[in-house]
Design a protein around this motif. Structure first.
Motif, PDB file in Angstrom:
ATOM      1  N   VAL A 114      -5.566  -4.404   1.353  1.00 42.43           N
ATOM      2  CA  VAL A 114      -5.802  -3.008   0.976  1.00 42.43           C
ATOM      3  C   VAL A 114      -7.213  -2.846   0.417  1.00 42.43           C
ATOM      4  CG1 VAL A 114      -5.059  -1.120  -0.518  1.00 42.43           C
ATOM      5  CG2 VAL A 114      -3.359  -2.607   0.531  1.00 42.43           C
ATOM      6  N   VAL A 115      -7.564  -3.707  -0.533  1.00 42.42           N
ATOM      7  CA  VAL A 115      -8.886  -3.621  -1.152  1.00 42.42           C
ATOM      8  C   VAL A 115      -9.975  -3.927  -0.129  1.00 42.42           C
ATOM      9  CG1 VAL A 115     -10.365  -4.511  -2.990  1.00 42.42           C
ATOM     10  CG2 VAL A 115      -7.908  -4.229  -3.394  1.00 42.42           C
ATOM     11  N   GLY A 116      -9.763  -4.957   0.699  1.00 42.81           N
ATOM     12  CA  GLY A 116     -10.755  -5.332   1.698  1.00 42.81           C
ATOM     13  C   GLY A 116     -10.999  -4.243   2.722  1.00 42.81           C
ATOM     14  N   SER A 117      -9.934  -3.580   3.162  1.00 40.96           N
ATOM     15  CA  SER A 117     -10.097  -2.517   4.153  1.00 40.96           C
ATOM     16  C   SER A 117     -10.790  -1.309   3.538  1.00 40.96           C
ATOM     17  CB  SER A 117      -8.745  -2.122   4.747  1.00 40.96           C
ATOM     18  OG  SER A 117      -7.838  -1.691   3.736  1.00 40.96           O
ATOM     19  N   ALA A 118     -10.508  -1.034   2.251  1.00 41.04           N
ATOM     20  CA  ALA A 118     -11.181   0.079   1.573  1.00 41.04           C
ATOM     21  C   ALA A 118     -12.675  -0.212   1.411  1.00 41.04           C
ATOM     22  CB  ALA A 118     -10.538   0.328   0.216  1.00 41.04           C
ATOM     23  N   ILE A 119     -13.004  -1.468   1.111  1.00 39.16           N
ATOM     24  CA  ILE A 119     -14.415  -1.856   0.977  1.00 39.16           C
ATOM     25  C   ILE A 119     -15.116  -1.819   2.336  1.00 39.16           C
ATOM     26  CG2 ILE A 119     -15.945  -3.799   0.466  1.00 39.16           C
ATOM     27  CD1 ILE A 119     -13.981  -4.615  -1.745  1.00 39.16           C
ATOM     28  N   ALA A 120     -14.484  -2.435   3.348  1.00 37.83           N
ATOM     29  CA  ALA A 120     -15.113  -2.537   4.667  1.00 37.83           C
ATOM     30  C   ALA A 120     -15.361  -1.170   5.291  1.00 37.83           C
ATOM     31  CB  ALA A 120     -14.244  -3.397   5.592  1.00 37.83           C
ATOM     32  N   GLY A 121     -14.450  -0.233   5.037  1.00 36.42           N
ATOM     33  CA  GLY A 121     -14.585   1.092   5.625  1.00 36.42           C
ATOM     34  C   GLY A 121     -15.482   2.025   4.844  1.00 36.42           C
ATOM     35  N   HIS A 123     -14.790   3.452   2.130  1.00 38.87           N
ATOM     36  CA  HIS A 123     -14.034   4.506   1.458  1.00 38.87           C
ATOM     37  C   HIS A 123     -13.938   4.274  -0.037  1.00 38.87           C
ATOM     38  CE1 HIS A 123     -11.609   8.068   1.601  1.00 38.87           C
ATOM     39  NE2 HIS A 123     -10.612   7.491   0.966  1.00 38.87           N
ATOM     40  N   LEU A 124     -13.990   3.022  -0.471  1.00 39.01           N
ATOM     41  CA  LEU A 124     -13.887   2.753  -1.904  1.00 39.01           C
ATOM     42  C   LEU A 124     -15.069   3.377  -2.643  1.00 39.01           C
ATOM     43  CD1 LEU A 124     -12.244   1.438  -4.101  1.00 39.01           C
ATOM     44  CD2 LEU A 124     -13.492  -0.688  -3.721  1.00 39.01           C
ATOM     45  N   ALA A 125     -16.245   3.354  -2.029  1.00 36.04           N
ATOM     46  CA  ALA A 125     -17.416   3.988  -2.646  1.00 36.04           C
ATOM     47  C   ALA A 125     -17.194   5.489  -2.820  1.00 36.04           C
ATOM     48  CB  ALA A 125     -18.654   3.734  -1.790  1.00 36.04           C
ATOM     49  N   ARG A 126     -16.600   6.132  -1.804  1.00 32.87           N
ATOM     50  CA  ARG A 126     -16.340   7.567  -1.903  1.00 32.87           C
ATOM     51  C   ARG A 126     -15.298   7.856  -2.970  1.00 32.87           C
ATOM     52  NH1 ARG A 126     -16.600   6.889   3.675  1.00 32.87           N
ATOM     53  NH2 ARG A 126     -14.334   6.985   3.911  1.00 32.87           N
ATOM     54  N   LEU A 190       4.453   3.042   1.122  1.00 32.51           N
ATOM     55  CA  LEU A 190       3.350   2.084   1.006  1.00 32.51           C
ATOM     56  C   LEU A 190       2.234   2.445   1.979  1.00 32.51           C
ATOM     57  CD1 LEU A 190       2.132  -0.619   0.024  1.00 32.51           C
ATOM     58  CD2 LEU A 190       3.571  -1.771   1.726  1.00 32.51           C
ATOM     59  N   GLN A 191       2.605   2.803   3.204  1.00 33.55           N
ATOM     60  CA  GLN A 191       1.604   3.133   4.213  1.00 33.55           C
ATOM     61  C   GLN A 191       0.847   4.409   3.863  1.00 33.55           C
ATOM     62  OE1 GLN A 191       4.078   3.083   7.707  1.00 33.55           O
ATOM     63  NE2 GLN A 191       3.896   0.859   7.963  1.00 33.55           N
ATOM     64  N   ASP A 192       1.538   5.380   3.246  1.00 33.98           N
ATOM     65  CA  ASP A 192       0.863   6.599   2.813  1.00 33.98           C
ATOM     66  C   ASP A 192      -0.205   6.287   1.757  1.00 33.98           C
ATOM     67  OD1 ASP A 192       2.427   8.097   4.498  1.00 33.98           O
ATOM     68  OD2 ASP A 192       3.817   8.762   2.932  1.00 33.98           O
ATOM     69  N   MET A 193       0.135   5.406   0.805  1.00 28.05           N
ATOM     70  CA  MET A 193      -0.822   5.046  -0.237  1.00 28.05           C
ATOM     71  C   MET A 193      -2.026   4.319   0.356  1.00 28.05           C
ATOM     72  SD  MET A 193      -2.339   2.893  -2.530  1.00 28.05           S
ATOM     73  CE  MET A 193      -1.598   1.422  -1.870  1.00 28.05           C
ATOM     74  N   ILE A 194      -1.769   3.454   1.340  1.00 25.54           N
ATOM     75  CA  ILE A 194      -2.859   2.723   1.981  1.00 25.54           C
ATOM     76  C   ILE A 194      -3.818   3.696   2.662  1.00 25.54           C
ATOM     77  CG2 ILE A 194      -3.397   1.117   3.859  1.00 25.54           C
ATOM     78  CD1 ILE A 194      -0.692  -0.281   3.119  1.00 25.54           C
ATOM     79  N   GLU A 195      -3.284   4.752   3.267  1.00 28.31           N
ATOM     80  CA  GLU A 195      -4.143   5.754   3.897  1.00 28.31           C
ATOM     81  C   GLU A 195      -5.011   6.459   2.866  1.00 28.31           C
ATOM     82  OE1 GLU A 195      -2.212   8.426   6.580  1.00 28.31           O
ATOM     83  OE2 GLU A 195      -1.115   6.835   7.597  1.00 28.31           O
ATOM     84  N   VAL A 196      -4.477   6.675   1.661  1.00 31.58           N
ATOM     85  CA  VAL A 196      -5.269   7.286   0.596  1.00 31.58           C
ATOM     86  C   VAL A 196      -6.452   6.389   0.244  1.00 31.58           C
ATOM     87  CG1 VAL A 196      -5.272   7.934  -1.847  1.00 31.58           C
ATOM     88  CG2 VAL A 196      -3.365   8.615  -0.373  1.00 31.58           C
ATOM     89  N   LEU A 197      -6.197   5.081   0.126  1.00 35.80           N
ATOM     90  CA  LEU A 197      -7.248   4.153  -0.275  1.00 35.80           C
ATOM     91  C   LEU A 197      -8.244   3.862   0.844  1.00 35.80           C
ATOM     92  CD1 LEU A 197      -5.350   1.520  -2.459  1.00 35.80           C
ATOM     93  CD2 LEU A 197      -6.972   3.235  -3.228  1.00 35.80           C
TER      94      LEU A 197
END
Length: 354
Positions: A114-121, A123-126, A190-197
């Motif tokens: 979850v964290v890795g995909s948010a960083i790679a995409g 989105h975590l910065a946003r 769980l999948q909905d939360m992952i889409e948020v992140l």
């Protein structure tokens, strides 16, 4: 004398007949047992179905995703606690001058997916710009944690993880059976939360690879952009802790948490990169923190193997001691602990990746 010889001959003949009959009976019985065993074996035999989906990757990987890359980031698993810790750590590194986009290849397992995909995409910065980090993120992550008391099938699945003392295929398949037989909440939440992140259902970046385990075969699966799997499904599979979440279907495979594996970080997938930052829940030492299963933690050997492959490594281990990995109460403190650790480690990470 003549009568005595006749009696002896008759006795010998009877003994010989009994021996022949006994031997024949034993051979017949043995043949029947062998036939029964063969029949039972054929009934219990597992079909040899070869999946040509490109998901199964042997351990160690050959070739790896690290070949020809400069900076690799490997994020391990550790429940909602470690997801929060890694988000805090990534946020703190970014605040300390280590940009989110620095790694050329990212491998995420369980919480790390979850964290890795948010960083790679990106989105975590946003997200960290849009929300009060320490105010909003605990609420987002708390939605992940099931609050109902576990049912017997969930307890059985968790117990199978705890009694595991080796990393054999048979042990992983046993855990997988428990995972498949557990009555868990639907993975849709769980999948909905992952889409948020992560920002959307599409794959965040070709640099990201998520790991999971096939419940039935015990194989390590690696999901990448080329597999055309929604990121919410891939991360959900990687986070499907037996007796808590999932399991999750990935095409024709039913999958569980990527940490139910001989490797808790799957850092072999980046062997050959110039340098790898490996972020793990623990460093494998006694008392460094809880683990969801008792499959031996081989993180130190994995790092030595990376070094032998020419990859310089830096391990950052949370080593939280005694915490509850799936408690909502731990999320806020975990975010803060990860952030504080990043403040201390930022200069070292910058020097390592410079």
């Amino acid at each position: 004398m003549k009568n005595t010889n006749v009696c002896g001959d008759e006795f010998f003949a009877i003994g010989r007949r009994e021996f022949v009959l006994g031997t024949t009976a034993a051979l017949l019985l043995s043949a029947r047992l062998a036939s029964a065993q063969t029949t039972a074996s054929s009934q219990n035999a597992q079909p040899k179905i070869v999946f040509k989906d490109g998901l199964a990757v042997p351990i160690p990987a050959n070739p790896s995703f690290g070949k020809g890359k400069d900076r690799a980031l490997v994020l391990g698993g550790g429940g909602e606690y470690f997801a929060a810790w890694m988000l805090g750590f990534a946020y703190g590194l970014n605040a300390g001058g280590v940009p989110y986009e620095m790694p050329d290849v990212v491998v995420g397992t369980s919480a790390g997916s979850v964290v890795g995909s948010a960083i790679a995409g990106g989105h975590l910065a946003r997200l960290t710009k849009e929300f009060d980090f320490f105010g909003a993120f605990p609420k987002i992550l708390a939605a992940l944690v099931p609050t109902a008391a576990p049912n017997p099938s969930q307890i059985r699945a968790r117990d199978l993880c705890q009694i595991a003392h080796d990393a054999s295929i048979e042990t992983i398949q046993s855990i997988g059976r428990g995972a498949m037989a557990a009555k868990n909440p639907a993975v849709s939440k769980l999948q909905d939360m992952i889409e948020v992140l992560t920002g959307n259902r599409s794959w965040p970046s070709p640099k990201f690879h998520g790991t999971t385990m096939d419940c039935y075969t015990g194989e390590r699966l690696v999901i990448s952009e080329a597999n055309n799997i929604p990121i919410s499904h891939a991360a959900s599979a990687s986070m499907s802790l037996p007796g808590i979440f999932g399991p999750t279907w990935i095409d024709d495979r039913i999958c569980m948490d990527g940490g139910m594996s001989p490797t808790s970080t799957h850092c072999d997938l980046v062997a050959g990169a110039k340098r790898a930052l490996v972020v793990s829940l623990t460093d494998g030492t006694s008392g460094s923190g809880p683990r969801f299963s008792n499959i031996p933690n081989a993180i130190q050997q994995e790092l030595r193997d990376l070094e032998a492959a020419g990859t310089k490594t830096l391990l950052i281990a949370a080593n939280p001691g005694q915490v509850d990995l799936v408690s909502p109460a731990e999320i806020g403190p975990a975010l803060k602990a990860g952030y504080d650790r990043a403040v201390k480690e930022a200069d070292r990470v910058k020097a390592f990746w410079a």
